[in-house]
Write a protein that holds these residues in place. Structure first.
Motif, PDB file in Angstrom:
ATOM      1  N   ARG A   1       1.077  -1.825  -0.397  1.00  0.00           N
ATOM      2  CA  ARG A   1       0.065  -0.215  -0.069  1.00  0.00           C
ATOM      3  C   ARG A   1       1.041   0.790  -0.458  1.00  0.00           C
ATOM      4  NH1 ARG A   1      -0.861  -1.346   5.747  1.00  0.00           N
ATOM      5  NH2 ARG A   1      -0.229   0.155   7.238  1.00  0.00           N
ATOM      6  N   PRO A   2       0.365   2.316  -0.259  1.00  0.00           N
ATOM      7  CA  PRO A   2      -0.730   2.716  -1.142  1.00  0.00           C
ATOM      8  C   PRO A   2      -1.165   2.378  -2.481  1.00  0.00           C
ATOM      9  CG  PRO A   2       0.655   4.464  -1.135  1.00  0.00           C
ATOM     10  CD  PRO A   2       1.097   3.512  -0.464  1.00  0.00           C
ATOM     11  N   GLY A   3      -2.359   1.636  -2.741  1.00  0.00           N
ATOM     12  CA  GLY A   3      -3.091   2.032  -4.593  1.00  0.00           C
ATOM     13  C   GLY A   3      -2.283   0.376  -4.543  1.00  0.00           C
ATOM     14  N   LEU A   4      -2.291  -0.141  -5.811  1.00  0.00           N
ATOM     15  CA  LEU A   4      -2.109  -1.843  -6.218  1.00  0.00           C
ATOM     16  C   LEU A   4      -1.306  -2.338  -5.559  1.00  0.00           C
ATOM     17  CD1 LEU A   4      -3.409  -1.382  -9.650  1.00  0.00           C
ATOM     18  CD2 LEU A   4      -4.772  -1.744  -8.087  1.00  0.00           C
ATOM     19  N   THR A   5      -0.974  -3.696  -4.810  1.00  0.00           N
ATOM     20  CA  THR A   5       0.071  -4.213  -4.647  1.00  0.00           C
ATOM     21  C   THR A   5       1.057  -3.727  -6.263  1.00  0.00           C
ATOM     22  OG1 THR A   5      -0.929  -5.759  -3.405  1.00  0.00           O
ATOM     23  CG2 THR A   5       1.838  -6.241  -4.263  1.00  0.00           C
ATOM     24  N   ARG A   6       2.156  -4.322  -6.008  1.00  0.00           N
ATOM     25  CA  ARG A   6       3.260  -3.674  -7.026  1.00  0.00           C
ATOM     26  C   ARG A   6       4.531  -4.554  -6.752  1.00  0.00           C
ATOM     27  NH1 ARG A   6       2.689   0.629 -10.869  1.00  0.00           N
ATOM     28  NH2 ARG A   6       4.192  -0.508 -11.724  1.00  0.00           N
ATOM     29  N   PHE A   7       5.349  -4.650  -7.846  1.00  0.00           N
ATOM     30  CA  PHE A   7       6.372  -6.048  -7.987  1.00  0.00           C
ATOM     31  C   PHE A   7       7.792  -5.317  -8.543  1.00  0.00           C
ATOM     32  CE2 PHE A   7       2.804  -8.827  -7.063  1.00  0.00           C
ATOM     33  CZ  PHE A   7       3.277  -9.882  -5.836  1.00  0.00           C
ATOM     34  N   LEU A   8       9.641  -5.126  -7.545  1.00  0.00           N
ATOM     35  CA  LEU A   8       9.661  -4.715  -8.174  1.00  0.00           C
ATOM     36  C   LEU A   8      11.454  -5.216  -7.724  1.00  0.00           C
ATOM     37  CD1 LEU A   8      11.637  -2.730 -10.978  1.00  0.00           C
ATOM     38  CD2 LEU A   8      11.836  -1.092  -8.014  1.00  0.00           C
ATOM     39  N   VAL A   9      11.549  -6.228  -8.843  1.00  0.00           N
ATOM     40  CA  VAL A   9      13.565  -7.424  -8.871  1.00  0.00           C
ATOM     41  C   VAL A   9      13.957  -6.556  -9.186  1.00  0.00           C
ATOM     42  CG1 VAL A   9      13.683  -8.919  -9.518  1.00  0.00           C
ATOM     43  CG2 VAL A   9      11.035  -9.066  -9.409  1.00  0.00           C
ATOM     44  N   GLY A  10      15.114  -6.846  -8.336  1.00  0.00           N
ATOM     45  CA  GLY A  10      16.735  -6.328  -8.602  1.00  0.00           C
ATOM     46  C   GLY A  10      17.029  -5.890  -7.299  1.00  0.00           C
ATOM     47  N   ASP A  11      18.565  -5.093  -7.559  1.00  0.00           N
ATOM     48  CA  ASP A  11      19.077  -4.423  -5.780  1.00  0.00           C
ATOM     49  C   ASP A  11      18.460  -3.527  -5.599  1.00  0.00           C
ATOM     50  OD1 ASP A  11      19.943  -3.069  -6.978  1.00  0.00           O
ATOM     51  OD2 ASP A  11      22.165  -4.249  -7.386  1.00  0.00           O
ATOM     52  N   LEU A  12      17.439  -2.602  -6.520  1.00  0.00           N
ATOM     53  CA  LEU A  12      17.102  -1.246  -6.186  1.00  0.00           C
ATOM     54  C   LEU A  12      17.820  -0.470  -6.186  1.00  0.00           C
ATOM     55  CD1 LEU A  12      14.506  -2.176  -3.089  1.00  0.00           C
ATOM     56  CD2 LEU A  12      14.284  -2.648  -5.422  1.00  0.00           C
ATOM     57  N   SER A  13      18.758  -0.371  -6.654  1.00  0.00           N
ATOM     58  CA  SER A  13      20.027   0.311  -7.579  1.00  0.00           C
ATOM     59  C   SER A  13      19.626   1.606  -8.458  1.00  0.00           C
ATOM     60  CB  SER A  13      21.494   0.523  -8.121  1.00  0.00           C
ATOM     61  OG  SER A  13      21.106  -0.869  -9.108  1.00  0.00           O
ATOM     62  N   ASP A  14      18.296   1.622  -9.276  1.00  0.00           N
ATOM     63  CA  ASP A  14      17.229   2.371 -10.082  1.00  0.00           C
ATOM     64  C   ASP A  14      17.079   2.953  -9.223  1.00  0.00           C
ATOM     65  OD1 ASP A  14      16.460   3.394 -12.022  1.00  0.00           O
ATOM     66  OD2 ASP A  14      16.021   2.005 -13.538  1.00  0.00           O
TER      67      ASP A  14
END
Length: 109
Positions: free
Chosen positions: A75-88
């Motif tokens: 939350r908030p909003g729709l469930t979203r996924f992001l794969v990786g080391d989050l460096s971007d």
């Protein structure tokens, strides 16, 4: 890898789960990157859980996690996924619906 969890904020606006698998360089980078984003952009507004799949493998099936690290915005909003080391940083901020801070030293053009 034991990662500290952010204290649960009562009625936090954001709920984030970061799934990692052990003490790997990409897991450590994802934890560091996400904690910095939370401190810089979401201070006092986020509930962050870091789940180590090597210690809790059943959690992967519950959330249908197929790769790690994976960030899940509940939350908030729709469930979203992001794969990786989050460096971007811009990509992570877009997923969270946040406007980049021009003074953020980790933004790359």
């Amino acid at each position: 890898m034991e990662a500290p969890e952010q204290p649960e904020a009562a009625g936090a606006e954001y709920e984030l789960h970061l799934y990692i698998a052990g003490n790997t360089p990409s897991a450590a980078a994802a934890v560091r990157n996400l904690q910095d984003i939370c401190e810089r952009y979401l201070a006092g507004r986020v509930e962050l859980r870091i789940i180590d799949l090597s210690a809790q493998p059943e959690a992967a099936g519950e959330e249908q996690i197929v790769a790690s690290p994976t960030l899940v915005k509940k939350r908030p909003g729709l469930t979203r996924f992001l794969v990786g080391d989050l460096s971007d940083r811009r990509r992570v901020l877009a997923l969270l619906g946040l406007t980049p801070d021009a003074h953020d030293p980790y933004l790359h053009d």
